[in-house]
Design a protein around this motif. Structure first.
Motif, PDB file in Angstrom:
ATOM      1  N   SER A   1     -90.448  -0.421 -65.983  1.00  0.00           N
ATOM      2  CA  SER A   1     -89.473   0.437 -66.472  1.00  0.00           C
ATOM      3  C   SER A   1     -89.809   1.845 -66.115  1.00  0.00           C
TER       4      SER A   1
ATOM      5  N   ARG B   1     -80.152   6.193 -68.629  1.00  0.00           N
ATOM      6  CA  ARG B   1     -79.552   5.082 -69.026  1.00  0.00           C
ATOM      7  C   ARG B   1     -79.039   4.453 -67.564  1.00  0.00           C
TER       8      ARG B   1
ATOM      9  N   PHE C   1     -81.916   3.086 -65.489  1.00  0.00           N
ATOM     10  CA  PHE C   1     -82.076   1.792 -65.820  1.00  0.00           C
ATOM     11  C   PHE C   1     -81.322   0.899 -65.397  1.00  0.00           C
TER      12      PHE C   1
ATOM     13  N   ILE D   1     -84.512  -4.729 -63.908  1.00  0.00           N
ATOM     14  CA  ILE D   1     -84.103  -4.158 -65.321  1.00  0.00           C
ATOM     15  C   ILE D   1     -82.625  -4.599 -65.530  1.00  0.00           C
TER      16      ILE D   1
ATOM     17  N   TYR E   1     -80.098  -3.527 -68.988  1.00  0.00           N
ATOM     18  CA  TYR E   1     -80.265  -2.765 -70.311  1.00  0.00           C
ATOM     19  C   TYR E   1     -79.383  -3.546 -71.188  1.00  0.00           C
TER      20      TYR E   1
ATOM     21  N   THR F   1     -86.249  -6.410 -69.753  1.00  0.00           N
ATOM     22  CA  THR F   1     -84.807  -5.988 -70.528  1.00  0.00           C
ATOM     23  C   THR F   1     -85.358  -4.631 -71.246  1.00  0.00           C
ATOM     24  N   VAL F   2     -84.445  -3.758 -71.172  1.00  0.00           N
ATOM     25  CA  VAL F   2     -84.599  -2.404 -71.655  1.00  0.00           C
ATOM     26  C   VAL F   2     -83.608  -1.834 -72.744  1.00  0.00           C
TER      27      VAL F   2
ATOM     28  N   TYR G   1     -87.780   4.297 -75.894  1.00  0.00           N
ATOM     29  CA  TYR G   1     -87.009   2.887 -75.414  1.00  0.00           C
ATOM     30  C   TYR G   1     -87.929   1.822 -75.712  1.00  0.00           C
TER      31      TYR G   1
ATOM     32  N   VAL H   1     -89.012  -1.979 -73.955  1.00  0.00           N
ATOM     33  CA  VAL H   1     -89.034  -2.945 -72.900  1.00  0.00           C
ATOM     34  C   VAL H   1     -89.609  -4.283 -73.169  1.00  0.00           C
TER      35      VAL H   1
END
Ligand SMILES: N[C@@H](CC=O)C(=O)O
Length: 334
Positions: free
Chosen positions: A150, A251, A254, A272, A274, A293-294, A306, A308
């Motif tokens: 991340s 965003r 990511f 990644i 989102y 997964t963020v 955030y 993660v």
């Protein structure tokens, strides 16, 4: 290439074996474990062993070291015995290891392919300095692997400071790591050595290779590690101070982070994805466990926060190591 998995009956070893079933480049020839397991069929020792390996007779480490006869080794042995074993093997054979024993050696990369593939150049330094035909490439501690994927997407925003609190799954501690009584209905805000690993490994991984050495990234980082009653999947709450905190751009960074898509590595998955509310039960298996997964991205004073999460045994251990070997193969180091 013919490969061996060392520590094949532990949680990380089993994950290696599953991920290598039917692999197009690496064919498992040997499964190696303790003297206690030696001579038994893998299927007798591991209840959910893949069909292909059920009848493999497990070799002892001593027996294996006498005559490895493979092209490549994946190591899931405990750190306490890994240092000597890896050095002995690397004289002749490349070793991709999940153990921490060599992570902090100057000439050994802690590799996360999507983050620092250029650190593979250390292989040349290692071979020359140690006069080895093989080499050692490590993957990071599991929570560090998830975090650094991340952070790599945030690099261009100028990382100044990182604060992270982890919520780590039970499987991170291995089979005999925690008693059911200790973790059921509980949170344990202490994992021995974990915070140091997150803080130091992250700065090495995100560091720059210059004159055959890694200059550690100079951001300030502090971690609190906790164990939670989740089987697989480490979740991390991250607070990052940035030089240029533009939350909409972040965003997008990511969402668009996909640095190795053109290398055509067999295990590669978009690193990644989102999702607004990441949860281990729902998202740990994304991208066969390699995707983190963020979510919950928000602006804070001078930066962003955030969450993660990633699969600790796949992205954080065996899957990361297999991807490391695939990258080394693709880039001509094997
Ligand atoms: N140290 C981690 C395991 C990953 O390497 C943990 O305890 O969860």
């Amino acid at each position: 290439m013919k490969v061996a998995v060392l520590g094949a009956t532990g949680l990380v070893g089993r994950t290696f074996v599953k991920l290598l079933e039917g692999h197009p480049w690496f064919r498992v020839e040997k499964l190696v474990a303790s003297e206690r397991s030696a001579g038994k069929k893998y299927g007798e020792l591991v209840e959910d062993a893949p069909e292909e390996f059920k009848d493999y007779v497990v070799a002892s480490l001593t027996e294996f070291l006498e005559d490895p006869e493979v092209d490549l080794v994946f190591n899931a042995l405990p750190a306490s015995i890994s240092r000597d074993v890896e050095e002995k093997l690397a004289k002749e054979i490349p070793v991709f290891t999940n153990a921490r024993a060599h992570r902090y050696d100057e000439d050994v990369p802690i590799l996360v392919p999507e983050v620092n593939k250029e650190h593979l150049e250390l292989i040349k330094v290692q071979k020359e300095k140690r006069d080895w035909k093989g080499f050692i490439v490590t993957n990071p501690n599991c929570s560090t692997a998830i975090l650094t994927v991340s952070l790599a997407a945030l690099r261009s925003f100028g990382i100044k400071k990182v604060r992270v609190a982890t919520m780590q799954a039970i499987s991170g501690a291995g089979f005999s790591g925690l008693s059911a009584y200790a973790i059921h209905d509980n949170v344990i805000p202490f994992i021995s050595g974990e915070e140091w690993k997150i803080e130091n490994e992250s700065r090495k991984i995100l560091g720059t290779l210059r004159d055959d050495k890694i200059e550690f990234a100079d951001f300030d980082i502090s971690a609190i590690a906790t164990r939670v009653p989740v089987i697989h999947g480490h979740t991390e709450a991250v607070f990052v101070e940035l030089e240029n905190p533009d939350v909409e751009e972040i965003r997008r960074a990511f969402e668009e982070f996909d640095p190795l898509k053109d290398l055509d590595l067999p295990s590669y998955e978009k690193p990644i994805v989102y999702t607004e509310v990441p949860q281990p039960r729902l998202h740990r298996d994304r991208g066969k466990g390699l995707t983190v997964t963020v979510g919950r991205l928000e602006e804070i004073s001078g930066g962003v926060k955030y969450v993660v999460l990633g699969h600790n045994l796949v992205r954080g251990a065996a899957g990361g190591s297999v991807l490391n070997a695939e990258l080394a193969y693709r880039l001509g180091y094997l």
